[in-house]
Write a protein that holds these residues in place. Structure first.
Motif, PDB file in Angstrom:
ATOM      1  N   THR A   1       8.688  11.016  -1.175  1.00 59.40           N
ATOM      2  CA  THR A   1       7.559  11.917  -0.887  1.00 59.40           C
ATOM      3  C   THR A   1       7.962  13.373  -1.103  1.00 59.40           C
ATOM      4  O   THR A   1       7.265  14.141  -1.786  1.00 59.40           O
TER       5      THR A   1
ATOM      6  N   PRO B   1      11.395   6.260   1.633  1.00 55.39           N
ATOM      7  CA  PRO B   1      10.009   6.774   1.560  1.00 55.39           C
ATOM      8  C   PRO B   1       9.929   8.287   1.708  1.00 55.39           C
ATOM      9  O   PRO B   1       9.209   8.960   0.952  1.00 55.39           O
ATOM     10  N   GLU B   2      10.638   8.848   2.666  1.00 55.67           N
ATOM     11  CA  GLU B   2      10.610  10.292   2.870  1.00 55.67           C
ATOM     12  C   GLU B   2      11.253  11.024   1.700  1.00 55.67           C
ATOM     13  O   GLU B   2      10.761  12.072   1.261  1.00 55.67           O
TER      14      GLU B   2
ATOM     15  N   THR C   1      -3.048  -0.918  -6.643  1.00 54.72           N
ATOM     16  CA  THR C   1      -2.055  -0.601  -5.620  1.00 54.72           C
ATOM     17  C   THR C   1      -1.039   0.413  -6.142  1.00 54.72           C
ATOM     18  O   THR C   1      -0.716   0.404  -7.341  1.00 54.72           O
ATOM     19  N   PRO C   2      -0.528   1.298  -5.276  1.00 57.96           N
ATOM     20  CA  PRO C   2       0.437   2.292  -5.749  1.00 57.96           C
ATOM     21  C   PRO C   2       1.836   1.723  -5.982  1.00 57.96           C
ATOM     22  O   PRO C   2       2.628   2.314  -6.717  1.00 57.96           O
ATOM     23  N   TRP C   3       2.152   0.592  -5.362  1.00 62.75           N
ATOM     24  CA  TRP C   3       3.477  -0.004  -5.495  1.00 62.75           C
ATOM     25  C   TRP C   3       3.368  -1.517  -5.566  1.00 62.75           C
ATOM     26  O   TRP C   3       2.503  -2.116  -4.927  1.00 62.75           O
TER      27      TRP C   3
ATOM     28  N   PRO D   1       0.786  -1.231   0.000  1.00 63.66           N
ATOM     29  CA  PRO D   1       0.000   0.000   0.000  1.00 63.66           C
ATOM     30  C   PRO D   1       0.817   1.280   0.000  1.00 63.66           C
ATOM     31  O   PRO D   1       0.258   2.357  -0.218  1.00 63.66           O
ATOM     32  N   SER D   2       2.114   1.190   0.256  1.00 63.39           N
ATOM     33  CA  SER D   2       2.939   2.385   0.313  1.00 63.39           C
ATOM     34  C   SER D   2       4.397   1.990   0.209  1.00 63.39           C
ATOM     35  O   SER D   2       4.759   0.806   0.331  1.00 63.39           O
ATOM     36  N   LEU D   3       5.240   2.997  -0.009  1.00 63.26           N
ATOM     37  CA  LEU D   3       6.675   2.738  -0.035  1.00 63.26           C
ATOM     38  C   LEU D   3       7.175   2.387   1.370  1.00 63.26           C
ATOM     39  O   LEU D   3       8.112   1.596   1.527  1.00 63.26           O
ATOM     40  N   GLN D   4       6.538   2.967   2.384  1.00 57.59           N
ATOM     41  CA  GLN D   4       6.885   2.584   3.756  1.00 57.59           C
ATOM     42  C   GLN D   4       6.621   1.095   3.978  1.00 57.59           C
ATOM     43  O   GLN D   4       7.406   0.399   4.637  1.00 57.59           O
TER      44      GLN D   4
ATOM     45  N   SER E   1       6.727   1.422  -9.156  1.00 59.12           N
ATOM     46  CA  SER E   1       5.579   2.302  -8.932  1.00 59.12           C
ATOM     47  C   SER E   1       4.451   1.976  -9.903  1.00 59.12           C
ATOM     48  O   SER E   1       4.659   1.397 -10.974  1.00 59.12           O
TER      49      SER E   1
END
Length: 472
Positions: free
Chosen positions: A361, A357-358, A278-280, A229-232, A256
């Motif tokens: 972003t 991740p940061e 999904t984004p990733w 669900p996220s890069l994190q 991505s």
């Protein structure tokens, strides 16, 4: 030495058929992306190390610069000549021999022009593994892989090209030959000359052969594709994979949604899984020394745990080699899909994994503010902190005009952000000429001074790949 005299000398060394001029030289004068177009005096194709040494001596006597070239698959414009028409391309493509393979020592010695895929196949036939793997493996050469310290998809387990090399044979700027091909794991006799030449992009010497590490073939190799669900969540999955799989984890790639959308658009027959929801997505590979059943049980437990923890929303495990190949082919097709979509801006960067991740972003937001509508195609080797942080012009825009107007500013934003997060502006592609002018902005002055000192000591005439990595 006059130009005609040099040409005659080169003919006598390698044969007239292997000294190419005019139109016959054209295929050597442009880079793989067709962004850099140079003009060479000629392209010389030696067939052995002794001929390389003679060519270099002749050029040194004439004061003529040399551009070493392997498969010419590089992405930083480091293996093509400038536009002066004075430089000579020295192509290593004819030097393709596998000199020796030593199963007991787990080593193989090959010439610089040996294609990576050929080396992989020879090792496989001997029941062994050469783990360096990258998208251009069907055409890139070992000399180029070492000259740029290539990375690829299995760095998380086996390391870059540097870690896979035990010895080198190198022709120096004056034509001397350094013979350092011993396949030793331990040799504590002074400066590590091998590592000096690896990653130097042909600016310190010309790699003509290498002795490389081999590994046992795994009993089983499995591939999984997971939606996150996220890069994190992707970085959390990486940490979990290390805990569950340990050294069995050989590949961990992140992709991505926008990159996979381009693959689906241009290569629909590849049937990209899960990308719409999904984004990733993450591609994982594990190599097991016991059995396929053991590997599958480990993989299934990993993914079940990841789903319970909410860091994976869906996943599949390839049922056979063909399915695994198809999944990897999707990952490797992102670059091709970008090319099919049109001109784009590439960045090969590394950032500490915990900060990726940061970094993404913040940098995404800065770039969207700079040029609204641009498309960010992020993918790469998350397992070793290497992102291919690429920019596609807005859909429907004049791509060439967009790149001309924004490339410098986009690069400045990306590289400043990479530096702020403690990263590197080049993870695995090198510096070449594309990033040469950026290097002094991000490399400490003392490090640059040392690099210039080494260059001056080994190539005082500045004839080996001049203007690459460092300014003249």
């Amino acid at each position: 030495m006059t130009p005609d005299h040099l040409l005659s000398t080169l003919h006598s060394i390698v044969g007239a058929a292997n000294v190419l001029t005019g139109d016959a030289c054209a295929e050597y004068e442009s880079d793989w992306r067709r962004r850099a177009h140079g003009k060479a005096r000629c392209a010389v194709r030696p067939g052995c190390t002794a001929e390389v040494a003679e060519v270099v001596r002749a050029c040194a006597q004439a004061g003529v610069p040399i551009v070493p070239q392997g498969g010419n698959t590089g992405l930083v414009e480091g293996s093509v000549p400038d536009t002066s028409g004075e430089q000579i391309i020295l192509s290593l493509r004819r030097m393709q021999a596998v000199r020796t393979i030593d199963p007991a020592n787990m080593t193989i010695t090959v010439e610089a022009g040996c294609v990576l895929q050929t080396l992989q196949e020879v090792a496989h036939e001997a029941g062994l593994l050469f783990p360096l793997s990258l998208g251009a493996e069907g055409s890139c050469t070992i000399g180029g892989n070492l000259a740029t310290n290539a990375g690829g998809t299995q760095v998380v387990r086996y390391g870059n090209a540097r870690e896979l090399c035990l010895g080198l044979e190198v022709v120096l700027a004056d034509g001397q030959i350094w013979e350092g091909l011993q396949g030793l794991r331990k040799d504590n006799t002074g400066y590590d000359l091998r590592n000096l030449f690896i990653g130097s992009e042909g600016t310190l010497g010309i790699i003509t052969a290498a002795t490389l590490r081999l590994y046992p073939q795994p009993a089983a190799q499995l591939t999984a594709w997971a939606a996150v669900p996220s890069l994190q969540a992707a970085t959390a999955l990486l940490a979990l994979s290390h805990r569950h799989l340990s050294a069995a984890l050989t590949g961990f790639e992140v992709m991505s949604q926008e990159g996979l959308r381009l693959v689906d658009q241009h290569y629909a027959h590849l049937r990209v899984p899960m990308w719409r929801e999904t984004p990733w997505c993450v591609l994982l590979e594990a190599s097991d020394s016991e059995s396929e059943a053991h590997a599958r049980a480990q993989f299934e437990h990993l993914l079940e745990t990841a789903m319970e923890d909410g860091i994976v929303t869906d996943a599949i495990i390839a049922e056979n080699i063909r399915q695994a190949h198809d999944l990897w082919h999707i990952r490797e097709s992102i670059t091709l899909a970008q090319a099919a979509e049109g001109p784009n801006i590439k960045h090969d960067v590394s950032v500490p994994i915990s900060r990726i991740p940061e970094f993404v972003t913040q940098t995404d937001a800065q770039l969207q503010a700079l040029a609204p509508g641009l498309r960010l195609i992020n993918f790469g080797h998350l397992g070793d902190g290497n992102l291919h942080y690429n920019v596609q012009p807005p859909a429907g825009a004049d791509a060439a005009a967009f790149i001309a107007a924004h490339e410098a500013a986009i690069g400045d934003v990306v590289y400043r952000s990479v530096h702020r997060f403690g990263g590197s502006i080049s993870a695995e592609h090198g510096i070449g000429t594309l990033k040469r002018d950026q290097l002094p902005l991000y490399k400490p002055p003392v490090a640059l001074q040392l690099m210039h000192t080494i260059k001056q000591a080994l190539d005082p005439q500045c004839l080996l790949n001049p203007g690459r990595v460092l300014e003249r």
